[in-house]
Design an enzyme around this catalytic site. Structure first.
Site, mmCIF file in Angstrom:
data_model
loop_
_atom_site.group_PDB
_atom_site.id
_atom_site.type_symbol
_atom_site.label_atom_id
_atom_site.label_comp_id
_atom_site.label_asym_id
_atom_site.label_seq_id
_atom_site.Cartn_x
_atom_site.Cartn_y
_atom_site.Cartn_z
ATOM 1 N N CYS A 121 -6.969 -1.990 6.447
ATOM 2 C CA CYS A 121 -8.332 -1.547 6.732
ATOM 3 C C CYS A 121 -9.240 -2.399 6.372
ATOM 4 O O CYS A 121 -10.359 -2.779 6.978
ATOM 5 C CB CYS A 121 -8.466 -0.130 5.854
ATOM 6 S SG CYS A 121 -9.941 0.320 6.194
ATOM 7 N N CYS A 144 0.660 -1.231 0.124
ATOM 8 C CA CYS A 144 0.000 0.009 -0.053
ATOM 9 C C CYS A 144 0.924 1.223 0.000
ATOM 10 O O CYS A 144 0.629 2.086 -0.863
ATOM 11 C CB CYS A 144 -0.926 -0.012 1.060
ATOM 12 S SG CYS A 144 -2.031 1.328 1.293
#
Length: 376
Positions: free
Chosen positions: A203, A107
């Site tokens: 997340c 990410c």
């Protein structure tokens, strides 16, 4: 300078933005939305999956309030497709191969310091900034990352795949501040998120059961659990994808003790034959290695890392630095020999530091050996 800050709705990014503003920069916050269960189901071609539990909308609400208190504008941008294409598909593919990837590292490399960076520069910003605990330094003509003042919060491990180009246009305002002082400053500013719990994990997984989440994308297939020493079947697993090397809990064989009553740990995963091998006791020889082949090598200066002795190594976040030697076999492949270490896991990142704590190289663990015998 005109700076765009990755503004997550957490205390670290908020204080990073505040410190930049106090330093005289023109600061804008930007909330990144990277996950949407329903959109991702469309990518997968399976609209029946419903795991829309990600707390990002609450994080966005927190970010809006915090930005108002600090006195900066806040943007919101979606990188959902980019996240799916560059992070999550790789994440799934690695698990299907029996490896354990680190999506946070991906990410950072492909979203926060690539898609986000490109967006910022296109919109006329000079630099981007993040609330990571890391330090940017200029050394012998190159930009590097270095461990920050707060070694307990050091996040350089998660930034290890960044290129020098990405580091060059990035600011890390929390490089010389302790986390306790970040909290203290947030309270003094009466920030709504001053006492907000730090986020953990990815997340899209959040606080959910990891195995149940993976079952949405990688259907379970039961198989045998084998004692690696005796070859005896001692149980049944729920799906070899869902386990990681060194894992002790959640094996479903807790009531089955070995003769020394030491418990069981995952030592090896055989995806092809759907077998999970376990070893007795957390100091079992089958859990240890002292050599690994590293692929997808990333570094700032090739000359510095071709053949380097007495290097500092991390194979996982928060692991104590190990000592060892690194030798590049070619530009993208290296071999590292290190102090005996437990549960060095293929798919995870190997991160290498100089003696002065500069992050000088990283790569993905591919093959693991103990005394030249491959164990994965």
């Amino acid at each position: 300078m005109k700076v765009l800050v990755g503004f997550s709705g957490g205390v670290d990014s908020a204080i990073a933005a505040y410190l930049l503003k106090q330093a005289g920069h023109e600061v804008t916050g930007c909330f990144m939305r990277n996950w949407d269960s329903f959109a991702n189901n469309d990518f997968l071609g399976n609209p029946t999956i419903d795991d829309n539990i990600c707390p990002q909308e609450k994080d966005y609400e927190d970010a809006v309030i915090a930005a108002k208190i600090i006195g900066i504008p806040l943007l919101r941008v979606d990188f959902i497709k980019e996240y799916w294409d560059n992070v999550f598909t790789y994440f799934l593919a690695e698990y299907q191969e029996g490896r354990t990837p680190n999506p946070d590292i991906l990410c950072n490399k492909y979203i926060k310091f690539a898609s986000f960076k490109d967006f910022a520069l296109k919109e006329g910003y000079d630099m981007i900034a993040m609330g990571h605990y890391a330090k940017k330094v200029f050394y012998h003509g190159h930009f590097y990352l270095k461990k920050p003042l707060d070694l307990e919060k050091d996040q350089t491990y998660f930034l290890a795949a960044l290129t020098e180009e990405q580091i060059k246009v990035s600011l890390f305002p929390l490089d010389n501040i302790l986390k306790k002082d970040v909290r203290k400053l947030a309270e003094e500013l009466h920030l709504n998120i001053a006492k907000k719990k730090d986020s953990t994990g990815v997340c899209f997984i959040g606080e959910r059961n990891f195995r149940l989440f993976l079952e949405n994308y990688l259907p379970a297939k039961k198989g045998d659990i084998i004692d690696i020493a005796s070859g005896e079947k001692i149980g049944e697993h729920r799906g070899v994808f869902y386990y990681t090397l060194g894992q002790h809990r959640g094996l479903g064989i807790g009531g089955l003790k070995d003769k020394e009553n030491q418990g069981w740990y995952i030592a090896k995963k055989d995806v092809k034959n759907n077998i999970l091998y376990v070893a007795s006791g957390d100091n079992n020889q089958y859990l240890y290695s002292n050599k690994a082949i590293i692929k997808k090598m990333n570094y700032i200066d090739y000359d510095e890392v071709q053949d380097i002795k007495n290097i500092k190594i991390k194979f996982r976040y928060r692991q104590k630095d190990l000592g060892g030697d690194l030798k590049l076999l070619n530009e993208k492949t290296g071999v590292v020999i290190y102090q005996k270490a437990k549960a060095v896991t293929p798919g995870q990142e190997a991160v290498f530091y100089s003696q002065d704590d500069r992050l000088i190289a990283s790569g993905v663990i591919d093959e693991v050996y103990f005394n030249d015998e491959r164990i994965n």
